[in-house]
Scaffold this active site. Structure first.
Site, PDB file in Angstrom:
ATOM      1  N   LYS A 103       0.842  -1.206   0.000  1.00 35.36           N
ATOM      2  CA  LYS A 103       0.000   0.000   0.000  1.00 35.36           C
ATOM      3  C   LYS A 103       0.875   1.254   0.000  1.00 35.36           C
ATOM      4  O   LYS A 103       0.608   2.217  -0.709  1.00 35.36           O
ATOM      5  CB  LYS A 103      -0.951  -0.029   1.210  1.00 35.36           C
TER       6      LYS A 103
ATOM      7  N   ASP B 168     -11.159   2.490   4.083  1.00 31.47           N
ATOM      8  CA  ASP B 168     -11.450   1.054   3.977  1.00 31.47           C
ATOM      9  C   ASP B 168     -12.956   0.810   3.827  1.00 31.47           C
ATOM     10  O   ASP B 168     -13.376  -0.305   3.489  1.00 31.47           O
ATOM     11  CB  ASP B 168     -10.980   0.325   5.249  1.00 31.47           C
TER      12      ASP B 168
ATOM     13  N   GLN C  92      -4.736  -1.942   9.569  1.00 27.93           N
ATOM     14  CA  GLN C  92      -4.587  -3.236   8.895  1.00 27.93           C
ATOM     15  C   GLN C  92      -5.147  -4.348   9.779  1.00 27.93           C
ATOM     16  O   GLN C  92      -4.841  -4.438  10.959  1.00 27.93           O
ATOM     17  CB  GLN C  92      -3.102  -3.485   8.562  1.00 27.93           C
TER      18      GLN C  92
HETATM   19  N1  GUN Z   1      -6.825  -7.228   5.886  1.00 28.69           N
HETATM   20  C1  GUN Z   1      -7.206  -7.942   4.824  1.00 28.69           C
HETATM   21  N2  GUN Z   1      -7.836  -7.153   3.921  1.00 28.69           N
HETATM   22  C2  GUN Z   1      -7.854  -5.914   4.456  1.00 28.69           C
HETATM   23  C3  GUN Z   1      -8.372  -4.672   3.997  1.00 28.69           C
HETATM   24  O1  GUN Z   1      -8.971  -4.524   2.934  1.00 28.69           O
HETATM   25  N3  GUN Z   1      -8.191  -3.619   4.849  1.00 28.69           N
HETATM   26  C4  GUN Z   1      -7.564  -3.748   6.029  1.00 28.69           C
HETATM   27  N4  GUN Z   1      -7.449  -2.663   6.782  1.00 28.69           N
HETATM   28  N5  GUN Z   1      -7.083  -4.888   6.476  1.00 28.69           N
HETATM   29  C5  GUN Z   1      -7.229  -5.969   5.689  1.00 28.69           C
END
Ligand code: GUN
Length: 299
Positions: free
Chosen positions: A59, A126, A103
């Site tokens: 990211k 998100d 996350q």
């Molecule tokens: N863990 C797995 N997929 C995601 C996601 O799309 N966002 C976040 N914050 N954590 C994740």
């Protein structure tokens, strides 16, 4: 076994993600040329989950590629829920941050619900906050969770229509399966499908899957969906990212999806590979949401 490799197409998420990031970089360049500041995404990473570290790394690299600012907020594995919520509140209050994510998964002693509720919905790139989930369900413009959003971008760019088709979503997580089932059933572009959301209590999953024009596999079980469960010419979207032991690799593992790619790919019309399918699009979708948060703030 019936095969039709001539018509099967791989949905190349990696290349599409690069294209989307280039498009976004051009947009950001125009803002910078107009004297505006760069958008800014922050990510909170709790603990030492190796997969989470990799995902957050992807990211942050994507932010660099698009020309936006990023900040990584590290927290120890044993951080208290209160201390984590304080970090969230600091990001909520920081005017230089357009959007941020925490996350997942979080350590077991932390309640993810309380954490998600603490995020300012305007910075919730998100799309996990109930205010944003609710808007999404009602078809009101908002942040769409990154993985389902990435899948919609994939369908759009490959001109795959969903209207009137039968879609079977496997897995009802808040992050993927549940929002995906809502998006596919909405009266909106890349919706209007007839959706069945299946899960661990579903009886005779195979007979459900055999009726599916579109399968979204988000279970987290390696190569769970096999070719005998898939209709000829189905469209297969594999969200699974499972590590399996592979001594021939330097890392000692490799990634496989929830779908038995090798065999299912001979039968279907479109399929996403793992890696290189949905994963890279999730990252592009998160950056898209960050640009949206930035634009909302300027408006
Ligand atoms: N863990 C797995 N997929 C995601 C996601 O799309 N966002 C976040 N914050 N954590 C994740």
């Amino acid at each position: 076994m019936l095969t039709n490799p001539s018509t099967m197409q791989i949905l190349d998420g990696k290349t599409l993600s690069v294209t989307l990031q280039r498009e976004m970089a051009e947009e950001v360049d125009q803002w910078l040329e107009a004297g505006k500041r760069a958008p800014h995404l922050a990510a909170i990473l709790v603990g030492n989950n190796p997969a989470s570290k990799v995902y957050v790394g992807h990211k942050i690299k994507a932010c660099e590629r698009v020309g936006i600012q990023s900040s990584l907020v590290d927290a120890e594995e044993d951080i208290t829920q209160e201390a984590l919520i304080e970090k969230i509140q600091a990001l909520n209050a920081d005017p230089s941050i357009d959007g941020f994510i925490i996350q997942l998964p979080l350590p077991r002693h932390i309640d993810p619900e309380q954490v998600i509720l603490a995020v300012d919905p305007d910075k919730d790139v998100d799309g996990f906050h109930p205010a944003n989930m609710g808007k999404m369900a009602l078809g009101i413009d908002t942040f769409i969770p990154a993985t389902p959003y990435g899948i919609l971008l994939m369908l759009e760019r490959y001109r795959i229509t969903t209207s009137g088709k039968k879609a079977v979503v496997v897995g009802r997580s808040n992050i993927v399966g549940t929002p995906m089932s809502i998006l596919l059933s909405r009266n909106a572009p890349f919706g209007n499908a007839t959706v069945t959301l299946t899960h661990s209590r579903t009886k005779d999953l195979r007979s459900q899957l055999l009726q599916a024009d579109i399968i979204i596999a988000a279970i987290g079980r390696e190569r769970f969906i096999t070719e005998d469960m898939v209709k000829e010419d189905a469209i297969i979207i594999d969200v699974g990212i499972n590590r399996i032991v592979d001594e021939t690799r330097k890392s000692g593992y490799r990634l496989v999806g929830d779908v038995d790619f090798e065999n299912v790919s001979e039968k279907c019309s479109f399929i996403t590979p793992v890696p290189g399918g949905v994963g890279p699009l999730t990252v592009a979708a998160l950056i898209k949401n960050t640009l949206k948060a930035y634009k909302n703030k300027l408006d």
